[in-house]
Design an enzyme around this catalytic site. Structure first.
Site, PDB file in Angstrom:
ATOM      1  N   ASP A 184       0.900  -1.150   0.000  1.00  0.00           N
ATOM      2  CA  ASP A 184       0.000   0.000   0.000  1.00  0.00           C
ATOM      3  C   ASP A 184       0.939   1.201   0.000  1.00  0.00           C
ATOM      4  O   ASP A 184       1.594   1.478   1.010  1.00  0.00           O
ATOM      5  CB  ASP A 184      -0.890   0.002   1.252  1.00  0.00           C
ATOM      6  N   HIS A 185       1.026   1.879  -1.137  1.00  0.00           N
ATOM      7  CA  HIS A 185       2.123   2.852  -1.241  1.00  0.00           C
ATOM      8  C   HIS A 185       1.974   4.023  -0.267  1.00  0.00           C
ATOM      9  O   HIS A 185       2.931   4.707   0.027  1.00  0.00           O
ATOM     10  CB  HIS A 185       2.332   3.308  -2.692  1.00  0.00           C
ATOM     11  N   HIS A 247      -5.769   2.948   1.061  1.00  0.00           N
ATOM     12  CA  HIS A 247      -4.919   4.029   1.574  1.00  0.00           C
ATOM     13  C   HIS A 247      -5.557   4.766   2.755  1.00  0.00           C
ATOM     14  O   HIS A 247      -4.916   5.017   3.763  1.00  0.00           O
ATOM     15  CB  HIS A 247      -4.636   5.052   0.472  1.00  0.00           C
TER      16      HIS A 247
HETATM   17  C1  BG6 Z   1      -3.548   4.995  -6.432  1.00  0.00           C
HETATM   18  C2  BG6 Z   1      -4.900   5.124  -7.063  1.00  0.00           C
HETATM   19  O1  BG6 Z   1      -3.520   3.907  -5.554  1.00  0.00           O
HETATM   20  O2  BG6 Z   1      -3.242   6.192  -5.721  1.00  0.00           O
HETATM   21  C3  BG6 Z   1      -4.955   6.339  -7.979  1.00  0.00           C
HETATM   22  O3  BG6 Z   1      -5.197   3.961  -7.799  1.00  0.00           O
HETATM   23  C4  BG6 Z   1      -4.506   7.576  -7.255  1.00  0.00           C
HETATM   24  O4  BG6 Z   1      -6.254   6.518  -8.514  1.00  0.00           O
HETATM   25  C5  BG6 Z   1      -3.186   7.346  -6.539  1.00  0.00           C
HETATM   26  O5  BG6 Z   1      -4.369   8.611  -8.215  1.00  0.00           O
HETATM   27  C6  BG6 Z   1      -2.839   8.525  -5.649  1.00  0.00           C
HETATM   28  O6  BG6 Z   1      -1.565   8.364  -5.113  1.00  0.00           O
HETATM   29  P1  BG6 Z   1      -0.744   9.623  -4.578  1.00  0.00           P
HETATM   30  O7  BG6 Z   1       0.475   9.024  -3.963  1.00  0.00           O
HETATM   31  O8  BG6 Z   1      -0.452  10.475  -5.774  1.00  0.00           O
HETATM   32  O9  BG6 Z   1      -1.623  10.328  -3.604  1.00  0.00           O
END
Ligand code: BG6
Length: 510
Positions: A184-185, A247
């Site tokens: 989960d990044h 997230h």
């Molecule tokens: C991803 C989603 O997991 O996270 C995308 O699938 C979203 O739709 C993205 O744009 C947002 O990531 P960050 O790190 O730019 O907030």
């Protein structure tokens, strides 16, 4: 730093965008930071037919995502990195032909001394995760009698509680839970991890972190972009599955959890699961109607450009009711949070890109100063996840002059002021953790399932419930007009600006 052992990273779906956009740049940064072990090999695999050199050209030498970074290094340095990267095609599908892959892994392992330590990264459609795991196990590639074997899986992890549970059980048939890393990044973001430090390394916040002092909690995750080229995927997913289930519930679990007894992965994950399980699941239609709002962006003039509405995007059903805006109000059934409402929203095509957690404190219980308790002057702790990362505390000060007039002042901290500037990006950090065998920042099976259990009834209601509506909003505004109706009393969403200290209503004209 824990030792990074010699190892091989095998990427499934390597011809896809994620490999060149995120994984290889993260590995290049690890290479630059000297984090990679002495013997390290990346083996990409997918159905495309490519030679090692063609793959290296694609993901390194000609990659638009690495271009800038490569410019500041000489050829030999880049070549040394590219030479760690190999490619082999999987065959006509991911289902049946693993002999060739096994042979290539064995040969590379022998030639490069990667000590039978293999990390498999699945960046393929989730529908084939289980099949890949099965085939790896059939080739003895899940067996840890010689060297460790780990499996990293990308989101989406399931489509519902049922599918996530089946996926967990499916993978666990072949790999043990400690071998499985669900990425989960958001957990790789420094500011998300800092939630733990803010809470548990400061005696000024934690004593107040409960129903006695907190009035409500607000979390906003906003993006300016639309669905871009991912209409096909997004239309089946929507904001709740795409952002909230993973997230945002991860962020929520860190805000809500009880103090773990130490910082070991299992202790932290145990507390997160407990937190997720204490979210009050909304089941009846009336509660769901009152506490959830979904919306969809419409065409408009946005930042000087005419942008299409969601239904006009490529890959999207012209009659789609999939949400690009989701807002949910909910409660937590435990001792700490009883009766404290949480307001959480996530959306695309908002006025600015921002993710923040706002802790709204109760006003003092006895008002001495006639003006002190008014709503927009409550004490707030604003934790900015991105951008302009930092923390802002809003507190009352006396306006100079006669009488006791109260105004709000800001106390701010910015990450950019820290002397340590080398903040790892999310994929870099998460890959390094997995390479070291540290699962703290990866989601455990029960966490994912608990998150789905909360989300499932909302999805079901949005799909089949009566009186469900999808509200339209123009691209570039803070969601549908009725978005504030979720709030109790006179409160409303804090609509933040681009910078941490911008006050709501702040507006830049482009
Ligand atoms: C991803 C989603 O997991 O996270 C995308 O699938 C979203 O739709 C993205 O744009 C947002 O990531 P960050 O790190 O730019 O907030």
């Amino acid at each position: 730093m824990a030792k990074v052992e010699n190892q091989m990273l095998i990427i499934f779906g390597a011809s896809g965008d994620l490999t060149s956009r995120k994984l290889i740049p993260a590995l290049f940064d690890l290479y630059k930071g000297k984090y990679l072990p002495e013997n390290f090999v990346v083996l990409g695999t997918s159905r495309s037919v490519l030679s090692d050199q063609e793959f290296r050209d694609r993901v390194v030498n000609n990659s638009k995502y690495l271009k800038e970074r490569l410019n500041s290094h000489d050829e030999a340095y880049v070549k040394d990195f590219a030479n760690k990267i190999f490619y082999t095609e999987i065959g006509k599908d991911y289902i049946s032909e693993y002999n060739g892959l096994k042979e290539r892994i064995t040969n590379l392992n022998d030639a490069h001394g990667t000590d039978n330590n293999f990390m498999f990264y699945l960046s393929t459609p989730p529908s084939i995760y289980e099949n890949i795991a099965k085939n790896l196990a059939a080739q003895e590639l899940a067996n840890e009698s010689q060297g460790w074997k780990r499996l990293i899986v990308e989101k989406p992890f399931g489509y519902s509680y049922e599918t996530a549970k089946n996926l967990n059980r499916g993978l666990q048939k072949y790999f043990g839970e400690p071998q499985i890393y669900r990425i989960d990044h958001y957990l790789g973001k420094e500011t998300v991890q800092n939630l733990l430090i803010t809470r548990f390394a400061n005696s000024i916040f934690e004593p107040l972190w409960n129903r006695n002092y907190i009035h409500h909690v607000e979390i906003t995750n906003a993006e300016t972009v639309g669905v871009e080229k991912r209409g096909g995927y997004y239309d089946k997913s929507g904001a709740l599955r795409d952002m909230f289930q993973n997230h945002l519930l991860q962020i929520i679990s860190l805000v809500v959890m009880e103090p773990p007894i130490d910082d070991k992965a299992e202790e932290i994950r145990n507390e997160k699961v407990k937190a997720l399980k204490s979210l009050r699941i909304m089941r009846d239609e009336e509660t769901l109607l009152k506490n959830t709002i979904r919306g969809q962006y419409l065409a408009s003039d946005f930042m000087g450009e005419q942008v299409p509405g969601y239904r006009e995007e490529e890959g999207v059903d012209p009659e789609s009711t999939t949400e690009t805006y989701a807002a949910v109000k909910f409660y937590i059934d435990n001792w700490r949070w009883k009766d404290v409402p949480f307001y959480v929203r996530t959306a695309k095509r908002m006025p600015t890109k921002v993710t923040e957690v706002v802790i709204h404190f109760k006003s003092p219980h006895h008002h001495i100063f006639s003006e002190s308790g008014i709503i927009d002057k409550d004490n707030k702790l604003i934790i900015r996840i991105q951008p302009d990362e930092g923390i802002l505390i809003k507190f009352g000060v006396k306006v100079p002059g006669q009488g006791f007039k109260v105004e709000r002042a800001n106390l701010e901290f910015y990450y950019s002021d820290l002397s340590e500037k080398n903040v790892m990006n999310a994929y870099e950090r998460l890959l390094l953790d997995a390479m070291q065998g540290d699962p703290t920042l990866y989601a455990r099976a029960d966490e994912v399932e608990a998150a789905w259990e909360f989300v499932d009834p909302i999805l079901e209601y949005w799909k089949n419930g009566k009186d469900v509506k999808t509200y339209g909003y123009s691209s570039g505004v803070w969601g549908p007009q009725n978005a504030d109706e979720l709030f109790d009393g006179l409160y409303s969403w804090r609509n933040p600006g681009e910078q941490l200290a911008d006050d709501p209503g702040f507006c830049e004209i482009h």
